[in-house]
Design an enzyme around this catalytic site. Structure first.
Site, short mmCIF file in Angstrom:
data_model
loop_
_atom_site.label_atom_id
_atom_site.label_comp_id
_atom_site.label_asym_id
_atom_site.label_seq_id
_atom_site.Cartn_x
_atom_site.Cartn_y
_atom_site.Cartn_z
N ASN A 264 0.87 -1.17 0.00
CA ASN A 264 0.00 0.00 0.00
C ASN A 264 0.91 1.22 0.00
O ASN A 264 1.51 1.55 1.03
CB ASN A 264 -0.90 -0.03 1.24
CG ASN A 264 -1.73 1.23 1.39
OD1 ASN A 264 -1.75 2.07 0.49
ND2 ASN A 264 -2.43 1.36 2.51
N LYS B 60 0.14 4.26 -0.24
CA LYS B 60 -0.50 5.44 0.37
C LYS B 60 -0.29 6.67 -0.53
O LYS B 60 -0.30 6.53 -1.75
CB LYS B 60 0.02 5.64 1.79
CG LYS B 60 -0.17 4.36 2.62
CD LYS B 60 0.02 4.54 4.10
CE LYS B 60 -0.21 3.20 4.80
NZ LYS B 60 -0.14 3.29 6.25
N HIS C 27 -9.59 1.18 4.82
CA HIS C 27 -8.32 1.33 5.54
C HIS C 27 -8.55 2.26 6.74
O HIS C 27 -9.35 3.20 6.66
CB HIS C 27 -7.26 1.91 4.59
CG HIS C 27 -5.89 1.86 5.19
ND1 HIS C 27 -5.45 2.78 6.10
CD2 HIS C 27 -4.88 0.97 5.02
CE1 HIS C 27 -4.21 2.46 6.47
NE2 HIS C 27 -3.85 1.37 5.83
N GLU D 106 -6.90 4.64 7.85
CA GLU D 106 -6.68 6.06 7.56
C GLU D 106 -7.90 6.67 6.87
O GLU D 106 -8.21 7.84 7.07
CB GLU D 106 -5.40 6.23 6.71
CG GLU D 106 -4.16 6.00 7.55
CD GLU D 106 -2.96 5.43 6.82
OE1 GLU D 106 -2.93 5.46 5.57
OE2 GLU D 106 -2.04 4.94 7.50
N GLU E 10 -5.27 -4.96 10.47
CA GLU E 10 -4.26 -3.93 10.69
C GLU E 10 -4.56 -3.20 12.00
O GLU E 10 -5.36 -2.25 12.01
CB GLU E 10 -4.29 -2.91 9.54
CG GLU E 10 -4.00 -3.50 8.19
CD GLU E 10 -3.40 -2.48 7.22
OE1 GLU E 10 -2.36 -2.78 6.65
OE2 GLU E 10 -3.96 -1.39 7.08
N GLY F 224 2.55 2.39 10.88
CA GLY F 224 3.49 3.51 10.76
C GLY F 224 4.17 3.87 12.07
O GLY F 224 4.79 4.92 12.18
N SER G 152 3.48 -2.06 10.31
CA SER G 152 4.94 -2.11 10.51
C SER G 152 5.58 -3.43 10.11
O SER G 152 6.52 -3.90 10.76
CB SER G 152 5.29 -1.75 11.97
OG SER G 152 4.88 -0.42 12.26
P1 13P Z 1 3.05 0.49 7.71
O1 13P Z 1 3.57 -0.80 7.11
O2 13P Z 1 3.77 1.69 7.21
O3 13P Z 1 2.94 0.41 9.19
O4 13P Z 1 1.54 0.65 7.14
C1 13P Z 1 0.67 -0.40 7.24
C2 13P Z 1 -0.54 -0.10 6.44
O5 13P Z 1 -1.30 0.78 6.79
C3 13P Z 1 -0.77 -0.87 5.21
O6 13P Z 1 -2.05 -0.65 4.72
#
Ligand code: 13P
Length: 263
Positions: free
Chosen positions: A21, A23, A107, A109, A179, A185, A225
């Protein structure tokens, strides 16, 4: 638009899925370079499904870069309508015609910054399936929810909400990504056994909601992560079928290492 006929789509064997992903990172040119590097590095990998989910503006260039490889294309979101006056939105039809096979939905976010709810995630999941896109449905608890022992309750709400009014056969086509929000992150990963425990809970829930095979048939990825240093131990767990990778998918070498740790 008639419903996509999933019964004609062969049900492939369960093999690991490693999805990146990206982002809101990478311009279309940077995305082309990263995808080209991955195509080269992963040329021999055909027993793991590798899915790249760049921003909308880079879907076309990534599609071009991965042409002729086993790498698959995914998007990070979509609207549920086929078309219409929805300024700033992208439709399932647009994703399909640009070459997407997968779409990340719900997601955390999107839930926290853009106010997505279980209801809108459900509309999107139904629409994606109707068009023949495979949804990667994200579920996960926040830190305060875990600390208040509400992890299972939150996951159950997300799963029940996302798959409301869907038939078991269609649910089995979906991918779920667990997740935990506190692991995204932050560099804090769920331990392999913490993640596996939630994956098992999701499987049992799906089997109780649909039919007994449902829990086993759905691919459940872990995200939060994931990096080369921890991917192997996560992917070795009995109920972890793959990974949804954020930060570490932005670098060809680290993403390659994660993909190879699933082999
Ligand atoms: P990170 O791997 O940067 O923690 O992000 C995970 C994520 O949100 C994947 O969709």
């Amino acid at each position: 638009m008639s419903m996509f006929d999933w019964s004609k789509e062969c049900k492939t064997m369960k093999i690991p899925i490693i999805a990146g992903n990206w982002k809101m990172y990478k311009t279309h040119k940077e995305a082309f370079q990263l995808a080209s590097a991955l195509k080269q590095k992963l040329a021999d990998v055909d027993r793991t499904k590798v899915v790249l989910c760049p921003p909308f503006t880079a879907l076309a260039s990534v599609k071009e870069a991965i042409e002729g490889s086993h790498i698959l294309l995914g998007a990070q979101n979509m609207h549920w309508e086929e078309k219409g006056a929805y300024t700033g939105e992208i439709s399932p039809q647009m994703l399909l015609t640009i070459g997407c096979k997968y779409v990340i939905l719900g997601h955390s976010e999107r839930r926290s910054y853009f106010f997505e709810t279980n209801e809108t995630v459900n509309l999107k999941v139904k629409s994606a399936l109707e068009f023949g896109l495979i949804p990667i449905v994200c579920v996960g608890e926040r830190l305060e929810e875990r600390e208040a022992n509400k992890t299972e309750q939150v996951i159950e709400d997300h799963v029940r909400g996302a798959f409301k009014d869907l038939a078991a056969d269609l649910v089995k086509r979906c991918v779920i990504a667990y997740e935990p929000v506190w692991a995204i992150g932050t560099g804090k990963t769920a331990t392999p056994s913490q993640a596996n425990e939630v994956h098992l809970f999701i499987r049992e829930l799906l089997s109780s909601m649909f039919d007994k095979d449902c829990g086993q048939d759905v691919n459940i990825l872990y995200g939060g992560s994931v990096k080369p240093e921890n991917s192997k131990e996560l992917l070795e767990m009995s109920d972890i079928d793959g990974a949804l990778v954020g930060g570490a998918s932005l670098d060809a070498e680290s993403f390659e290492k994660i993909v190879r740790s699933a082999i």
